[in-house]
Design an enzyme around this catalytic site. Structure first.
Site, mmCIF file in Angstrom:
data_model
loop_
_atom_site.group_PDB
_atom_site.id
_atom_site.type_symbol
_atom_site.label_atom_id
_atom_site.label_comp_id
_atom_site.label_asym_id
_atom_site.label_seq_id
_atom_site.Cartn_x
_atom_site.Cartn_y
_atom_site.Cartn_z
ATOM 1 N N LYS A 1 0.794 -1.239 0.000
ATOM 2 C CA LYS A 1 0.000 0.000 0.000
ATOM 3 C C LYS A 1 0.827 1.291 0.000
ATOM 4 C CE LYS A 1 -4.309 -1.348 2.195
ATOM 5 N NZ LYS A 1 -5.223 -1.028 3.278
ATOM 6 N N ASP B 1 -10.003 3.528 2.471
ATOM 7 C CA ASP B 1 -10.115 2.926 3.816
ATOM 8 C C ASP B 1 -10.781 3.881 4.813
ATOM 9 O OD1 ASP B 1 -8.921 0.487 3.200
ATOM 10 O OD2 ASP B 1 -6.909 1.236 3.611
#
Ligand code: ATR
Length: 273
Positions: free
Chosen positions: A71, A107
């Protein structure tokens, strides 16, 4: 839906990826909304990330989700980052926009939408435990509308988040801040696949809303304790569903039925698919 020469390819890159629920969720959505596309899981070694991204671009892959351990690293290989991806320093969604790969992070918004199912977030006092990737994304998003404190085992990582206008402190201060909070979020990995909670049960009280980002098991020790103390709770599967729904919207423009996604994810979690 038949796979043919027009089928668009989406996927997930990470390692490991074989237990991910994302493929079943996104493939179910493509079918439900009659979109000629497939979503696959690609296991990519850390040293092959650049090749994977260049390959995805050359092959015209239309979108990717990114998970551990890529990520943060992936931000280097993209053509553009959204504001939140740049601020958070991590990407969980890539969209191919006319040949340019653009990185997003869903997220934080996923966690916010999951919380908003059960409580008002705007103007509330939020206590986040954990300053890893998930904690950072959630702190960034919620700090736009709420007062946020982040506690972390490693104090320096919590302090780094003060650039978002939140307060960072040590996890040892939990008994003090939990009194102050309206909403408590576990954004650490504690409780994943284990019968352990990061919050002593006697610190919980009925007026606290409790969310866990861990979804295996679905009812973590923290959530079970919270329910038994009379707290309203939100499980980590809702966050997974909403972050996936946000990725899907970026790729296709479709606002999905999250209840449907949840049912598919639950079936996957129980090994039904
Ligand atoms: P993610 O991207 O899922 O957030 P991560 O970046 O590895 O994963 O972050 C894990 C988080 O869980 C961190 O906040 C970590 O605390 P440290 O920064 O001090 O390592 C936290 N964490 C993991 N195990 C923990 C434990 N046993 N007690 C307290 N915090 C823990």
């Amino acid at each position: 839906m038949d796979i043919n020469a027009k089928t668009k390819v989406y996927g997930l890159i990470g390692k490991p990826v074989r237990h991910s629920l994302s493929p079943i969720m996104h493939n179910a959505l493509f079918e439900k909304y009659n979109i000629n596309a497939v979503y696959l899981a690609f296991e990519v070694e850390l040293g092959r990330l650049r090749d994977a991204i260049m390959g995805a671009k050359a092959l015209g892959i239309m979108g990717l989700n990114v998970t551990m351990p890529h990520k943060v690293e992936v931000t280097k290989f993209l053509d553009e980052l959204s504001d939140e991806a740049r601020e958070i320093g991590s990407v969980n969604t890539i969209a191919n926009e006319d040949g340019r790969l653009v990185g997003y992070n869903t997220d934080g918004i996923g966690a916010r939408k999951a919380l908003e199912r059960v409580t008002e977030v705007e103007g509330s006092k939020v206590l986040i435990l954990g300053a890893g990737g998930a904690g950072r994304a959630i702190a960034y998003e919620l700090s736009k509308v709420a007062e946020v404190v982040v506690l972390n085992r490693t104090l320096e990582k919590a302090k780094e988040l003060e650039k978002f206008g939140v307060k960072g402190d040590s996890l040892e201060e939990l008994p003090y801040y939990i009194e102050w909070a309206d909403i408590l979020i576990n954004a650490t990995s504690v409780g994943m696949g284990e019968e352990r909670s990061i919050v002593p049960k006697n610190l919980l009280r009925p007026s606290l809303v409790v969310m866990d980002i861990v979804y295996k098991p679905l009812l973590t020790r923290l959530l079970r304790d919270a329910r038994s103390m009379g707290c309203v709770t939100v499980d980590g599967l809702w966050m997974l569903v909403y972050q996936g729904a946000e990725s899907f919207k970026i790729w296709t423009g479709v606002e999905v039925d999250v209840e449907f996604m949840r049912r598919v994810a639950l079936e996957g979690l129980r090994g039904g698919r």
